[in-house]
Motif scaffolding. Structure first.
Motif, PDB file in Angstrom:
ATOM      1  N   GLU A   1      46.447  78.577  34.916  1.00  0.00           N
ATOM      2  CA  GLU A   1      46.457  77.118  34.873  1.00  0.00           C
ATOM      3  C   GLU A   1      46.783  76.595  33.478  1.00  0.00           C
ATOM      4  OE1 GLU A   1      42.964  75.342  36.540  1.00  0.00           O
ATOM      5  OE2 GLU A   1      43.563  75.863  38.575  1.00  0.00           O
ATOM      6  N   LYS A   2      46.314  77.270  32.462  1.00  0.00           N
ATOM      7  CA  LYS A   2      46.589  76.817  31.095  1.00  0.00           C
ATOM      8  C   LYS A   2      48.046  77.043  30.704  1.00  0.00           C
ATOM      9  CE  LYS A   2      41.986  77.230  29.164  1.00  0.00           C
ATOM     10  NZ  LYS A   2      41.138  77.887  28.182  1.00  0.00           N
TER      11      LYS A   2
ATOM     12  N   GLN B   1      47.346  73.713  38.500  1.00  0.00           N
ATOM     13  CA  GLN B   1      46.068  73.018  38.445  1.00  0.00           C
ATOM     14  C   GLN B   1      46.101  71.768  39.330  1.00  0.00           C
ATOM     15  OE1 GLN B   1      44.935  71.600  34.559  1.00  0.00           O
ATOM     16  NE2 GLN B   1      42.789  71.635  35.071  1.00  0.00           N
ATOM     17  N   ASP B   2      47.185  71.042  39.274  1.00  0.00           N
ATOM     18  CA  ASP B   2      47.325  69.840  40.091  1.00  0.00           C
ATOM     19  C   ASP B   2      47.255  70.189  41.577  1.00  0.00           C
ATOM     20  OD1 ASP B   2      47.922  67.009  40.493  1.00  0.00           O
ATOM     21  OD2 ASP B   2      49.907  67.685  41.124  1.00  0.00           O
ATOM     22  N   MET B   3      47.972  71.213  41.999  1.00  0.00           N
ATOM     23  CA  MET B   3      47.975  71.609  43.411  1.00  0.00           C
ATOM     24  C   MET B   3      46.604  72.101  43.849  1.00  0.00           C
ATOM     25  SD  MET B   3      49.861  71.652  46.128  1.00  0.00           S
ATOM     26  CE  MET B   3      51.548  71.565  45.513  1.00  0.00           C
ATOM     27  N   ARG B   4      45.941  72.879  42.995  1.00  0.00           N
ATOM     28  CA  ARG B   4      44.603  73.378  43.341  1.00  0.00           C
ATOM     29  C   ARG B   4      43.655  72.214  43.568  1.00  0.00           C
ATOM     30  NH1 ARG B   4      40.131  73.632  40.527  1.00  0.00           N
ATOM     31  NH2 ARG B   4      41.118  73.469  38.488  1.00  0.00           N
ATOM     32  N   LYS B   5      43.698  71.232  42.684  1.00  0.00           N
ATOM     33  CA  LYS B   5      42.813  70.075  42.815  1.00  0.00           C
ATOM     34  C   LYS B   5      43.156  69.244  44.045  1.00  0.00           C
ATOM     35  CE  LYS B   5      41.327  69.744  38.067  1.00  0.00           C
ATOM     36  NZ  LYS B   5      41.108  68.875  36.916  1.00  0.00           N
ATOM     37  N   LYS B   6      44.447  69.109  44.358  1.00  0.00           N
ATOM     38  CA  LYS B   6      44.855  68.377  45.565  1.00  0.00           C
ATOM     39  C   LYS B   6      44.328  69.061  46.819  1.00  0.00           C
ATOM     40  CE  LYS B   6      49.065  66.190  43.881  1.00  0.00           C
ATOM     41  NZ  LYS B   6      50.553  66.202  43.932  1.00  0.00           N
ATOM     42  N   ARG B   7      44.223  70.384  46.768  1.00  0.00           N
ATOM     43  CA  ARG B   7      43.721  71.143  47.914  1.00  0.00           C
ATOM     44  C   ARG B   7      42.190  71.191  47.951  1.00  0.00           C
ATOM     45  NH1 ARG B   7      48.446  70.380  49.200  1.00  0.00           N
ATOM     46  NH2 ARG B   7      49.929  72.034  49.691  1.00  0.00           N
ATOM     47  N   GLY B   8      41.549  70.622  46.936  1.00  0.00           N
ATOM     48  CA  GLY B   8      40.088  70.567  46.908  1.00  0.00           C
ATOM     49  C   GLY B   8      39.417  71.898  46.636  1.00  0.00           C
TER      50      GLY B   8
ATOM     51  N   ALA C   1      58.202  77.069  44.457  1.00  0.00           N
ATOM     52  CA  ALA C   1      58.845  76.165  43.497  1.00  0.00           C
ATOM     53  C   ALA C   1      57.938  75.000  43.113  1.00  0.00           C
ATOM     54  CB  ALA C   1      60.154  75.637  44.070  1.00  0.00           C
ATOM     55  N   ASP C   2      57.001  74.645  43.991  1.00  0.00           N
ATOM     56  CA  ASP C   2      56.064  73.559  43.692  1.00  0.00           C
ATOM     57  C   ASP C   2      55.102  73.929  42.566  1.00  0.00           C
ATOM     58  OD1 ASP C   2      57.182  72.085  45.761  1.00  0.00           O
ATOM     59  OD2 ASP C   2      55.642  72.673  47.216  1.00  0.00           O
ATOM     60  N   LEU C   3      54.989  75.217  42.281  1.00  0.00           N
ATOM     61  CA  LEU C   3      54.036  75.698  41.274  1.00  0.00           C
ATOM     62  C   LEU C   3      54.698  76.167  39.985  1.00  0.00           C
ATOM     63  CD1 LEU C   3      51.786  77.803  43.658  1.00  0.00           C
ATOM     64  CD2 LEU C   3      51.383  75.467  42.863  1.00  0.00           C
ATOM     65  N   MET C   4      55.995  76.384  40.033  1.00  0.00           N
ATOM     66  CA  MET C   4      56.708  76.938  38.876  1.00  0.00           C
ATOM     67  C   MET C   4      56.844  75.906  37.760  1.00  0.00           C
ATOM     68  SD  MET C   4      57.711  80.156  39.604  1.00  0.00           S
ATOM     69  CE  MET C   4      59.054  80.433  38.493  1.00  0.00           C
ATOM     70  N   GLU C   5      56.601  76.361  36.550  1.00  0.00           N
ATOM     71  CA  GLU C   5      56.788  75.540  35.358  1.00  0.00           C
ATOM     72  C   GLU C   5      58.106  75.975  34.732  1.00  0.00           C
ATOM     73  OE1 GLU C   5      54.767  73.109  34.370  1.00  0.00           O
ATOM     74  OE2 GLU C   5      53.114  73.552  35.730  1.00  0.00           O
TER      75      GLU C   5
ATOM     76  N   MET D   1      47.518  67.764  29.413  1.00  0.00           N
ATOM     77  CA  MET D   1      48.486  67.712  30.480  1.00  0.00           C
ATOM     78  C   MET D   1      48.155  68.790  31.516  1.00  0.00           C
ATOM     79  SD  MET D   1      52.544  67.872  30.053  1.00  0.00           S
ATOM     80  CE  MET D   1      53.592  67.813  31.431  1.00  0.00           C
ATOM     81  N   MET D   2      48.220  68.432  32.760  1.00  0.00           N
ATOM     82  CA  MET D   2      47.869  69.330  33.842  1.00  0.00           C
ATOM     83  C   MET D   2      49.101  70.128  34.286  1.00  0.00           C
ATOM     84  SD  MET D   2      45.909  68.271  37.397  1.00  0.00           S
ATOM     85  CE  MET D   2      45.051  66.965  36.569  1.00  0.00           C
ATOM     86  N   THR D   3      48.916  71.423  34.510  1.00  0.00           N
ATOM     87  CA  THR D   3      50.018  72.230  35.038  1.00  0.00           C
ATOM     88  C   THR D   3      50.152  71.967  36.531  1.00  0.00           C
ATOM     89  OG1 THR D   3      48.578  74.113  35.487  1.00  0.00           O
ATOM     90  CG2 THR D   3      49.699  74.079  33.335  1.00  0.00           C
ATOM     91  N   LYS D   4      51.288  72.373  37.082  1.00  0.00           N
ATOM     92  CA  LYS D   4      51.519  72.182  38.513  1.00  0.00           C
ATOM     93  C   LYS D   4      50.491  72.951  39.341  1.00  0.00           C
ATOM     94  CE  LYS D   4      56.458  71.338  38.103  1.00  0.00           C
ATOM     95  NZ  LYS D   4      57.785  71.786  38.531  1.00  0.00           N
TER      96      LYS D   4
END
Length: 70
Positions: free
Chosen positions: A34-35, A6-13, A56-60, A1-4
C-alpha cells in the motif's frame, strides 16, 4: 496520498489484516504494498482476484517526466 491498492481495499470495506489473510501473506506485506503501490503485474493479479477488480485498477504507473520542446 493514497495508492490505488489502499483506495480499493477501503472501498471494499476490508482491513489490512483481512486482506492479508485472504492473500495468505503477512499484514506487513500488505502495508508495504500500500505504501509503495503495485507495479508488478503478477502481484496486481493476486490482489485483484481478492478485491474483485481488474489488475489495471491497482497498478501504479509512473509518470514520465517530459520537457516542453521549444
Amino acid at each position: 496520498m493514497m495508492t490505488k491498492l489502499q483506495d480499493m481495499r477501503k472501498k471494499r470495506g476490508l482491513r489490512q489484516a483481512e486482506l492479508a489473510r485472504r492473500l495468505q501473506v503477512s499484514r506487513q506485506c500488505v502495508c508495504i504494498a500500500e505504501k509503495k503501490g503495485i507495479r508488478n503485474a503478477d502481484a496486481a493479479e493476486r490482489y485483484a482476484q481478492v478485491l474483485q477488480c481488474r489488475p489495471a485498477d491497482l497498478m501504479e504507473f509512473s509518470r514520465a517526466r517530459t520537457r516542453a520542446v521549444r
